[in-house]
Design a protein around this motif. Structure first.
Motif, PDB file in Angstrom:
ATOM      1  N   LEU A 164      32.833  40.219  54.043  1.00 52.44           N
ATOM      2  CA  LEU A 164      33.375  40.503  52.567  1.00 52.44           C
ATOM      3  C   LEU A 164      33.951  42.128  53.212  1.00 52.44           C
ATOM      4  CD1 LEU A 164      30.814  39.394  50.242  1.00 52.44           C
ATOM      5  CD2 LEU A 164      33.118  38.818  50.250  1.00 52.44           C
ATOM      6  N   ILE A 165      33.390  42.736  54.056  1.00 52.73           N
ATOM      7  CA  ILE A 165      34.017  44.034  54.611  1.00 52.73           C
ATOM      8  C   ILE A 165      35.500  44.015  54.701  1.00 52.73           C
ATOM      9  CG2 ILE A 165      34.111  45.891  56.300  1.00 52.73           C
ATOM     10  CD1 ILE A 165      31.103  45.643  56.727  1.00 52.73           C
ATOM     11  N   ASP A 166      35.963  42.952  55.373  1.00 50.71           N
ATOM     12  CA  ASP A 166      37.280  42.801  55.738  1.00 50.71           C
ATOM     13  C   ASP A 166      38.060  42.014  54.482  1.00 50.71           C
ATOM     14  OD1 ASP A 166      36.798  43.682  58.289  1.00 50.71           O
ATOM     15  OD2 ASP A 166      36.566  41.661  58.891  1.00 50.71           O
ATOM     16  N   THR A 167      37.411  41.517  53.536  1.00 53.62           N
ATOM     17  CA  THR A 167      37.979  40.888  52.375  1.00 53.62           C
ATOM     18  C   THR A 167      38.001  42.093  51.139  1.00 53.62           C
ATOM     19  OG1 THR A 167      36.842  39.061  52.935  1.00 53.62           O
ATOM     20  CG2 THR A 167      37.931  38.975  50.946  1.00 53.62           C
ATOM     21  N   VAL A 168      39.124  42.921  51.326  1.00 51.25           N
ATOM     22  CA  VAL A 168      39.390  44.033  50.408  1.00 51.25           C
ATOM     23  C   VAL A 168      39.990  43.634  49.202  1.00 51.25           C
ATOM     24  CG1 VAL A 168      40.286  46.160  50.280  1.00 51.25           C
ATOM     25  CG2 VAL A 168      39.482  45.722  52.449  1.00 51.25           C
ATOM     26  N   PRO A 169      39.422  43.456  47.909  1.00 47.46           N
ATOM     27  CA  PRO A 169      40.093  43.432  46.760  1.00 47.46           C
ATOM     28  C   PRO A 169      41.345  44.120  46.592  1.00 47.46           C
ATOM     29  CG  PRO A 169      38.043  44.336  46.227  1.00 47.46           C
ATOM     30  CD  PRO A 169      38.237  44.371  47.563  1.00 47.46           C
ATOM     31  N   GLU A 170      42.502  43.663  45.725  1.00 47.97           N
ATOM     32  CA  GLU A 170      43.471  44.185  45.548  1.00 47.97           C
ATOM     33  C   GLU A 170      43.807  44.041  43.867  1.00 47.97           C
ATOM     34  OE1 GLU A 170      47.037  43.165  47.823  1.00 47.97           O
ATOM     35  OE2 GLU A 170      45.837  43.606  49.755  1.00 47.97           O
ATOM     36  N   ARG A 171      44.373  45.181  43.440  1.00 47.33           N
ATOM     37  CA  ARG A 171      44.815  45.223  42.016  1.00 47.33           C
ATOM     38  C   ARG A 171      45.714  44.221  41.631  1.00 47.33           C
ATOM     39  NH1 ARG A 171      44.058  49.413  37.806  1.00 47.33           N
ATOM     40  NH2 ARG A 171      43.661  50.785  39.472  1.00 47.33           N
ATOM     41  N   PRO A 172      45.517  43.141  40.784  1.00 52.23           N
ATOM     42  CA  PRO A 172      46.806  42.356  40.702  1.00 52.23           C
ATOM     43  C   PRO A 172      47.819  42.744  39.822  1.00 52.23           C
ATOM     44  CG  PRO A 172      44.899  41.887  39.061  1.00 52.23           C
ATOM     45  CD  PRO A 172      44.258  42.931  40.230  1.00 52.23           C
ATOM     46  N   ALA A 173      48.973  42.509  40.279  1.00 52.97           N
ATOM     47  CA  ALA A 173      50.162  42.830  39.431  1.00 52.97           C
ATOM     48  C   ALA A 173      49.926  42.622  38.031  1.00 52.97           C
ATOM     49  CB  ALA A 173      51.499  42.254  40.044  1.00 52.97           C
ATOM     50  N   ASN A 174      49.685  41.513  37.781  1.00 47.79           N
ATOM     51  CA  ASN A 174      49.393  40.969  35.972  1.00 47.79           C
ATOM     52  C   ASN A 174      48.131  39.963  36.232  1.00 47.79           C
ATOM     53  OD1 ASN A 174      50.424  38.133  35.959  1.00 47.79           O
ATOM     54  ND2 ASN A 174      52.149  39.443  36.769  1.00 47.79           N
ATOM     55  N   ARG A 175      47.620  39.895  35.158  1.00 45.14           N
ATOM     56  CA  ARG A 175      46.324  39.006  34.884  1.00 45.14           C
ATOM     57  C   ARG A 175      46.543  37.696  35.173  1.00 45.14           C
ATOM     58  NH1 ARG A 175      42.983  40.066  31.221  1.00 45.14           N
ATOM     59  NH2 ARG A 175      43.849  41.948  30.656  1.00 45.14           N
ATOM     60  N   ASN A 176      47.675  37.016  35.191  1.00 47.80           N
ATOM     61  CA  ASN A 176      48.117  35.650  35.447  1.00 47.80           C
ATOM     62  C   ASN A 176      48.059  35.594  36.920  1.00 47.80           C
ATOM     63  OD1 ASN A 176      48.658  35.119  32.731  1.00 47.80           O
ATOM     64  ND2 ASN A 176      50.620  35.883  32.951  1.00 47.80           N
ATOM     65  N   ASP A 177      47.979  36.545  37.773  1.00 49.28           N
ATOM     66  CA  ASP A 177      47.926  36.435  39.341  1.00 49.28           C
ATOM     67  C   ASP A 177      46.462  36.001  39.583  1.00 49.28           C
ATOM     68  OD1 ASP A 177      50.754  36.999  39.577  1.00 49.28           O
ATOM     69  OD2 ASP A 177      50.283  39.057  40.164  1.00 49.28           O
ATOM     70  N   VAL A 178      45.510  36.096  38.779  1.00 52.38           N
ATOM     71  CA  VAL A 178      44.293  35.829  39.267  1.00 52.38           C
ATOM     72  C   VAL A 178      43.705  34.450  38.995  1.00 52.38           C
ATOM     73  CG1 VAL A 178      41.778  36.481  38.864  1.00 52.38           C
ATOM     74  CG2 VAL A 178      43.510  38.274  38.646  1.00 52.38           C
ATOM     75  N   PRO A 179      43.443  33.719  40.074  1.00 50.77           N
ATOM     76  CA  PRO A 179      43.002  32.154  39.808  1.00 50.77           C
ATOM     77  C   PRO A 179      41.791  32.178  38.845  1.00 50.77           C
ATOM     78  CG  PRO A 179      42.939  32.884  42.018  1.00 50.77           C
ATOM     79  CD  PRO A 179      43.709  33.940  41.510  1.00 50.77           C
ATOM     80  N   GLU A 180      41.726  31.013  38.321  1.00 55.49           N
ATOM     81  CA  GLU A 180      40.149  30.869  37.286  1.00 55.49           C
ATOM     82  C   GLU A 180      39.001  30.923  38.233  1.00 55.49           C
ATOM     83  OE1 GLU A 180      40.379  27.482  35.016  1.00 55.49           O
ATOM     84  OE2 GLU A 180      41.999  27.889  33.849  1.00 55.49           O
ATOM     85  N   TRP A 181      39.075  30.568  39.308  1.00 53.08           N
ATOM     86  CA  TRP A 181      37.961  30.335  40.265  1.00 53.08           C
ATOM     87  C   TRP A 181      37.671  31.989  40.657  1.00 53.08           C
ATOM     88  CZ3 TRP A 181      39.202  32.308  44.886  1.00 53.08           C
ATOM     89  CH2 TRP A 181      40.762  32.229  45.381  1.00 53.08           C
ATOM     90  N   ASP A 182      38.521  32.831  40.551  1.00 50.21           N
ATOM     91  CA  ASP A 182      38.262  34.271  41.291  1.00 50.21           C
ATOM     92  C   ASP A 182      37.626  35.127  40.261  1.00 50.21           C
ATOM     93  OD1 ASP A 182      38.272  36.469  43.044  1.00 50.21           O
ATOM     94  OD2 ASP A 182      40.300  36.311  43.434  1.00 50.21           O
ATOM     95  N   SER A 183      36.681  36.004  40.784  1.00 44.46           N
ATOM     96  CA  SER A 183      36.007  36.884  39.596  1.00 44.46           C
ATOM     97  C   SER A 183      36.859  38.280  39.850  1.00 44.46           C
ATOM     98  CB  SER A 183      34.794  37.309  40.157  1.00 44.46           C
ATOM     99  OG  SER A 183      34.682  37.732  41.506  1.00 44.46           O
ATOM    100  N   LEU A 184      37.962  38.362  40.522  1.00 44.69           N
ATOM    101  CA  LEU A 184      38.771  39.454  40.671  1.00 44.69           C
ATOM    102  C   LEU A 184      38.962  40.007  39.289  1.00 44.69           C
ATOM    103  CD1 LEU A 184      40.372  41.559  42.673  1.00 44.69           C
ATOM    104  CD2 LEU A 184      42.194  39.996  42.109  1.00 44.69           C
ATOM    105  N   SER A 185      38.904  41.292  39.053  1.00 45.90           N
ATOM    106  CA  SER A 185      39.394  41.691  37.962  1.00 45.90           C
ATOM    107  C   SER A 185      40.766  41.682  37.684  1.00 45.90           C
ATOM    108  CB  SER A 185      38.953  43.417  37.531  1.00 45.90           C
ATOM    109  OG  SER A 185      39.366  43.833  36.502  1.00 45.90           O
ATOM    110  N   ALA A 186      41.387  41.795  36.339  1.00 41.54           N
ATOM    111  CA  ALA A 186      42.712  41.748  36.182  1.00 41.54           C
ATOM    112  C   ALA A 186      42.959  43.070  35.825  1.00 41.54           C
ATOM    113  CB  ALA A 186      42.896  40.856  34.638  1.00 41.54           C
ATOM    114  N   ALA A 187      42.166  44.166  35.771  1.00 40.09           N
ATOM    115  CA  ALA A 187      42.470  45.506  35.593  1.00 40.09           C
ATOM    116  C   ALA A 187      42.295  46.394  36.773  1.00 40.09           C
ATOM    117  CB  ALA A 187      41.626  46.088  34.446  1.00 40.09           C
ATOM    118  N   ALA A 188      41.552  45.929  37.651  1.00 42.25           N
ATOM    119  CA  ALA A 188      41.383  46.851  38.895  1.00 42.25           C
ATOM    120  C   ALA A 188      40.869  46.077  40.215  1.00 42.25           C
ATOM    121  CB  ALA A 188      39.823  47.355  38.571  1.00 42.25           C
TER     122      ALA A 188
END
Length: 339
Positions: free
Chosen positions: A234-258
């Protein structure tokens, strides 16, 4: 290629020790920070650090996370690329006796780590949370995308606070942050307050073991080597801020805002506590004297991780069978204690 520098808090602790050892084996430069508190035997913590200090790429500073000036000076001198924050006041049951210790270490201490990460503009901040944040949720296996708003102990509440604080800093300062929720970690060099250590110690000394809820409890036991391998990936799996909330798949916990994500690290295997005890008895070749008790305040009858997100992000799943993990712990325990 420049050697990557990783600051790890809690390197004299159970998980921090194993993570630091793995990172050192892979050629990272690791700097540890640990308070060496007496919540359990400090000699065990010192022994862990002495092993790490055999590697020239490791050094450590003793200090409390609440001491912001000391931690800032330590972090500023090292200039880490990555911070992995594992140090915490641990233990669900101790939080009933000394809740203030959890606020000091887990809230104020974590804030100080986040401030250092913001100021130093680290590439990735990774912080430990816990399956306890799922609290009274009863839909299992637990999934990162479900709400977790009903914590049952101050320990769990401080960890949920860390997740909220982490999200706000990720949003405000574009600080890539990953929180991982641990599920009942066990293995060699484990803490004396953890069930496996307590059970083995008591059985060998002919003392009864306390089995809560009359044994009708289930845990997702995660072997420590599997856990730290997941953190390493996970150290190498750096989260990136999505361009918009529709870019986040349902299975991902990635924030739409950060650039912020929460990841379960568990074995995805719900094990009955009595089966765990029986595996210990088999490994020791000795029966336990069982003291069946009511459920303890703040405890939950079951935890069980859905680790699909971890697998999708890293291609990895923890999979050590609890019987094998217990065997390895017992081998270590006998060698360490000479019992």
């Amino acid at each position: 290629m420049t050697q990557q520098k990783v600051l790890v808090t809690g390197t004299a602790g159970f998980i921090g020790f194993h993570l630091a050892r793995l990172l050192l084996a892979e050629g990272f430069q690791v700097r540890g920070y640990d308070g060496m508190t007496d919540y359990y035997d400090v000699a065990l913590k010192q022994h862990r650090h002495s092993i790490l200090l055999e590697n020239p790429n490791f050094s450590a500073t003793e200090g409390m996370l609440e001491d912001q000036a000391k931690f800032d000076a330590f972090a500023d001198e090292f200039q880490p690329d990555v911070i992995v924050h594992l140090a915490a006041q641990a233990g669900v049951r101790y939080s009933l006796e000394n809740p203030r210790a959890y606020l000091d270490s887990n809230v104020i201490g974590t804030f100080n780590v986040m401030e250092a990460a913001r100021r130093l503009k680290v590439k990735h901040l990774l912080m430990a949370s816990t399956s306890s944040v799922y609290g009274s949720n009863d839909e299992m296996p637990f999934v990162e995308t479900e709400k977790a708003d009903a914590q049952l102990t101050i320990y769990a509440a401080t960890k949920k606070a860390n997740e909220s604080m982490g999200h706000s800093y990720a949003h405000l300062w574009n600080l890539p942050t990953t929180m991982f929720r641990f599920f009942t970690v066990y293995g060699p060099w484990g803490r004396p307050d953890l069930a496996l250590y307590k059970f083995v110690d008591a059985i060998l000394e002919n003392r009864p073991i306390d089995i809560y809820n009359h044994g009708d409890m289930y845990r997702d036991f995660t072997y420590v080597d599997d856990l730290v391998r997941a953190i390493r990936l996970l150290i190498d799996t750096v989260p990136e801020r999505p361009a918009n909330r529709n870019d986040v798949p349902e299975w991902d916990s990635l924030s739409a805002a950060a650039p912020f994500r929460i990841v379960n690290i568990g074995n995805s295997d719900k094990v009955r506590l009595l089966d765990f005890v029986e595996a210990i008895e088999v490994s020791l070749g000795k029966k336990a004297k069982r003291n069946y008790m009511e459920m303890q305040k703040g405890d939950v009858p079951a935890t069980w991780a859905n680790a699909d997100l971890l697998h999708k992000l890293t291609g990895y799943r923890p999979q050590t069978d609890f019987r094998d993990g217990i065997e390895r712990f017992v081998t270590w325990y006998r060698d360490y204690t000479k019992k």
